[in-house]
Motif scaffolding. Structure first.
Motif, PDB file in Angstrom:
ATOM      1  N   ALA A 312       0.863  -1.180  -0.080  1.00 45.15           N
ATOM      2  CA  ALA A 312      -0.099  -0.021   0.058  1.00 45.15           C
ATOM      3  C   ALA A 312       0.783   1.090  -0.042  1.00 45.15           C
ATOM      4  CB  ALA A 312      -0.919   0.003   1.084  1.00 45.15           C
ATOM      5  N   LEU A 322      -8.004   1.961  -1.820  1.00 45.32           N
ATOM      6  CA  LEU A 322      -7.147   0.759  -2.305  1.00 45.32           C
ATOM      7  C   LEU A 322      -8.218  -0.438  -2.045  1.00 45.32           C
ATOM      8  CD1 LEU A 322      -3.400   1.213  -1.413  1.00 45.32           C
ATOM      9  CD2 LEU A 322      -4.445   1.140  -3.722  1.00 45.32           C
ATOM     10  N   ARG A 323      -8.607  -0.538  -0.803  1.00 46.92           N
ATOM     11  CA  ARG A 323      -9.646  -1.859  -0.641  1.00 46.92           C
ATOM     12  C   ARG A 323     -10.546  -1.913  -1.350  1.00 46.92           C
ATOM     13  NH1 ARG A 323      -7.713  -0.002   4.869  1.00 46.92           N
ATOM     14  NH2 ARG A 323      -9.677   1.057   5.114  1.00 46.92           N
ATOM     15  N   LYS A 324     -11.435  -0.644  -1.807  1.00 46.22           N
ATOM     16  CA  LYS A 324     -12.471  -0.537  -2.639  1.00 46.22           C
ATOM     17  C   LYS A 324     -12.114  -0.907  -4.011  1.00 46.22           C
ATOM     18  CE  LYS A 324     -15.987   2.229  -0.469  1.00 46.22           C
ATOM     19  NZ  LYS A 324     -16.154   3.843  -0.263  1.00 46.22           N
ATOM     20  N   LEU A 326      -9.248  -2.346  -5.398  1.00 51.74           N
ATOM     21  CA  LEU A 326      -8.098  -3.295  -5.726  1.00 51.74           C
ATOM     22  C   LEU A 326      -8.216  -4.501  -5.153  1.00 51.74           C
ATOM     23  CD1 LEU A 326      -5.020  -0.938  -6.394  1.00 51.74           C
ATOM     24  CD2 LEU A 326      -6.381  -2.032  -8.012  1.00 51.74           C
ATOM     25  N   LEU A 327      -8.551  -4.533  -3.967  1.00 51.07           N
ATOM     26  CA  LEU A 327      -8.538  -5.800  -2.986  1.00 51.07           C
ATOM     27  C   LEU A 327      -9.490  -6.816  -3.504  1.00 51.07           C
ATOM     28  CD1 LEU A 327      -6.981  -6.653  -0.358  1.00 51.07           C
ATOM     29  CD2 LEU A 327      -9.191  -6.141   0.786  1.00 51.07           C
TER      30      LEU A 327
ATOM     31  N   HIS B  95     -16.301  -9.232  -2.364  1.00 49.88           N
ATOM     32  CA  HIS B  95     -15.429  -7.876  -2.683  1.00 49.88           C
ATOM     33  C   HIS B  95     -16.254  -6.754  -2.324  1.00 49.88           C
ATOM     34  CE1 HIS B  95     -11.822  -9.592  -4.857  1.00 49.88           C
ATOM     35  NE2 HIS B  95     -12.760 -10.556  -5.051  1.00 49.88           N
ATOM     36  N   ILE B  98     -16.339  -5.734   1.620  1.00 54.58           N
ATOM     37  CA  ILE B  98     -15.099  -5.761   2.287  1.00 54.58           C
ATOM     38  C   ILE B  98     -15.004  -4.525   3.113  1.00 54.58           C
ATOM     39  CG2 ILE B  98     -12.529  -5.510   2.205  1.00 54.58           C
ATOM     40  CD1 ILE B  98     -12.677  -7.538  -0.457  1.00 54.58           C
ATOM     41  N   SER B  99     -15.394  -3.154   2.656  1.00 56.12           N
ATOM     42  CA  SER B  99     -15.262  -1.969   3.521  1.00 56.12           C
ATOM     43  C   SER B  99     -16.001  -2.145   4.712  1.00 56.12           C
ATOM     44  CB  SER B  99     -15.804  -0.907   2.613  1.00 56.12           C
ATOM     45  OG  SER B  99     -14.906  -0.767   1.567  1.00 56.12           O
ATOM     46  N   PRO B 124     -10.010 -12.206  -3.084  1.00 58.37           N
ATOM     47  CA  PRO B 124      -9.146 -11.324  -2.778  1.00 58.37           C
ATOM     48  C   PRO B 124      -7.754 -12.039  -1.859  1.00 58.37           C
ATOM     49  CG  PRO B 124     -10.778 -11.090  -1.224  1.00 58.37           C
ATOM     50  CD  PRO B 124     -10.994 -12.005  -2.446  1.00 58.37           C
ATOM     51  N   SER B 128      -4.942  -9.527  -5.277  1.00 64.35           N
ATOM     52  CA  SER B 128      -5.049  -8.128  -5.020  1.00 64.35           C
ATOM     53  C   SER B 128      -3.916  -7.148  -5.118  1.00 64.35           C
ATOM     54  CB  SER B 128      -5.756  -7.905  -3.462  1.00 64.35           C
ATOM     55  OG  SER B 128      -6.719  -8.737  -3.378  1.00 64.35           O
ATOM     56  N   ARG B 131      -2.559  -6.667  -8.494  1.00 63.83           N
ATOM     57  CA  ARG B 131      -3.311  -5.347  -8.857  1.00 63.83           C
ATOM     58  C   ARG B 131      -2.865  -4.386  -8.309  1.00 63.83           C
ATOM     59  NH1 ARG B 131      -8.129  -8.984  -8.731  1.00 63.83           N
ATOM     60  NH2 ARG B 131      -8.422  -8.645  -6.716  1.00 63.83           N
ATOM     61  N   CYS B 132      -2.267  -4.225  -7.183  1.00 56.27           N
ATOM     62  CA  CYS B 132      -1.931  -2.968  -6.190  1.00 56.27           C
ATOM     63  C   CYS B 132      -0.393  -2.628  -6.951  1.00 56.27           C
ATOM     64  CB  CYS B 132      -1.616  -3.309  -4.738  1.00 56.27           C
ATOM     65  SG  CYS B 132      -0.937  -1.939  -3.853  1.00 56.27           S
ATOM     66  N   LEU B 307      -2.448  -5.781   1.612  1.00 54.81           N
ATOM     67  CA  LEU B 307      -1.798  -4.616   1.301  1.00 54.81           C
ATOM     68  C   LEU B 307      -1.063  -4.033   2.242  1.00 54.81           C
ATOM     69  CD1 LEU B 307      -4.741  -3.148  -0.865  1.00 54.81           C
ATOM     70  CD2 LEU B 307      -2.961  -4.693  -1.718  1.00 54.81           C
TER      71      LEU B 307
END
Lengths: 327, 327
Positions: A312, A322-324, A326-327, B95, B98-99, B124, B128, B131-132, B307
């Protein structure tokens, strides 16, 4: 804004200059050079080119200094030296000397309260990450790293030192059959010869003996003798026209087993196909410069590598974003 | 030794039990179950099976509790609940939620001074990370994620709910042509239909109407209507014999450009080919359990994801060993 300086304006320095334009949270503040600053023209308007002899005047104006010298002689001296003044980052890539480079740089950075990140790029760098993740996840397994297709500077230089050679480029090429066997989970034991071939494009001096040059290349210990090597003699015009590109790439595999009786095999593959080796390397350096800045802001000091950095920290997005996304 | 507990003894719980045998720095201390402990036989000698109603007696005997429940109903409740008592780790994979899961878990873990790591696995999880890293290094680029070939539990369940269907397995299959286009740097814009196909193996109830079932599958909104779907009717014997495997995998690409005029393209590809989806997932969980333990030992608290974790924290090797062997 993260204030960035560049030391050394070659391929890497120019790549950094270019990559910074994509980083909305960074600004290029100065390019430092060992040459006469008047002789160096950069591509970003309004950014000064400064003699490296004046660099100490910039210690409070630069957040991260990007060291763009070579691994053979520049960085072993520069990285510890400038880690005593700045947060720094380099792309030191002599694998066998990383421990020594780490120790010297760590001492200097700790004494100065700075963060110094070394060996950032793709190998070492992204390929090291792939190996680290692969080994941690599949402890019972085998690593494979293949490079290419791409120019090896060291091998090209070795050819150019042969009497009668005017110019040369050498491509390292992974052997498709070996890649296929690894991908198929066969966990092959591969000799040096079975992993890569070497393809050489050579321009001869007038009157040079082609057969003698070809023999000298193919029998050169360490560099070529252990490989299937192909030599093409071409004109200097062809060399400049067809072999000036800087494409490169490679593959890292971890092949490992799980299960009470090791009955299940898994293949992790990480690969890069790069049109420009220096531009990709500098894109990695820019992302890690952001991490250097953050780690220093958090109070860390000393020498770090890509293995020490939470992913991160490379992004300009917040943890929540990032969590929204890419995770 | 890191003392590990398992909550829930299904595919994931059994995978954890198996993966711990490869981790020389970990020991399995207890398996907690909602069933009658007497009805659960585990494969590791000397480890107790304990009713989950007694779990609070174990708070000082477990360093990391592995939550092996499902994402639909178990984990949204279990993860915040047990983060108030233990360092925990889960493989929450919805997904879109997750938030919300992060926020609840973060509050509970912070209040208790624990570390809770969520959404660990391969997607995830490892995807992930791919992607990050890809987005941070190549900010001007496009992401592609492909899944399969592998069984989708959700899609198999959807088929099994159709009247006349006795049993079913559904494979998600990435389209080779789309993979090839991405790999070639063509940066294609791909519709849902162009990315994956769906292959269904269906066992009918006696007397069921095959044509009606096939139509019901192919026209099912969200699940199948937007895909090219193939339906095979087979016997239950064939289904059990040929389609009981848990192989899976997939591909994450970042295709991006660099250069003053965006003239250079780069492709980063990360792929997995897994013989056993649950065993690979648990291998990832075990590596991250090591990180949870270290982060808690360093005084961190709250909810974390992959991350947030430095890669070196996943390994049982020292920083110096890692730099020597993997960097």
């Amino acid at each position: 804004m993260i204030k960035v300086g560049i030391l050394g304006y070659g391929n890497l320095g120019r790549g950094i200059e270019c990559a910074i334009r994509e980083a909305k949270d960074m600004e290029l503040c100065a390019v430092f050079t060992r040459r006469d600053p008047k002789s160096v023209t950069i591509r970003t308007a309004g950014v000064p080119v400064v003699s490296v002899s004046d660099i100490e005047k910039w210690t409070d104006k630069i957040d991260v200094l990007m060291l763009c010298g070579g691994s053979a002689t520049d960085l072993p001296e520069q990285t510890p030296k400038y880690a005593a003044m700045f947060n720094v980052i380099d792309s030191f890539d002599t694998h066998a000397r990383i421990s020594e480079h780490f120790a010297k740089t760590d001492a200097a950075a700790k004494a100065a309260g700075k963060v110094a990140m070394i060996s950032v790029g793709w190998d070492p760098g992204m390929f090291s990450l792939a190996r680290c993740y692969g080994n941690a996840i599949l402890p019972d397994g085998t690593d494979y790293t293949f490079w290419g297709k791409g120019v090896s500077q060291g091998h090209s230089d070795a050819i150019r030192r042969i009497p009668g050679v005017k110019n040369a480029k050498q491509y390292t090429v992974p052997v498709e059959k070996a890649l296929a066997a690894v991908r198929a989970g066969e966990t092959p034991t591969l000799t040096t010869r079975e992993k890569h071939t070497r393809e050489c494009f050579v321009v001869l001096e007038d009157g040079a003996d082609a057969a003698a040059v070809e023999k000298a290349i193919k029998e050169m210990p360490n560099y070529f003798a252990d490989y299937d090597t192909t030599v093409h003699f071409i004109s200097e015009e062809e060399l400049l026209r067809d072999h000036s590109g800087m494409a490169h790439g490679g593959f890292v595999f971890r092949s490992g087993s799980t299960g009470m009786n090791k009955e299940h095999n898994h293949i992790i593959e990480y690969s890069l196909k790069l049109d420009s080796n220096p531009e990709f390397t500098t894109s990695v350096l820019i992302a890690y410069a952001r991490a250097v800045y953050r780690m220093h802001a958090e109070g860390m000091t000393g020498c770090k590598t890509v293995l020490d950095v939470p992913p991160a920290y490379l992004s300009d997005k917040s943890g929540e974003e990032l969590r929204k996304s890419l995770l």
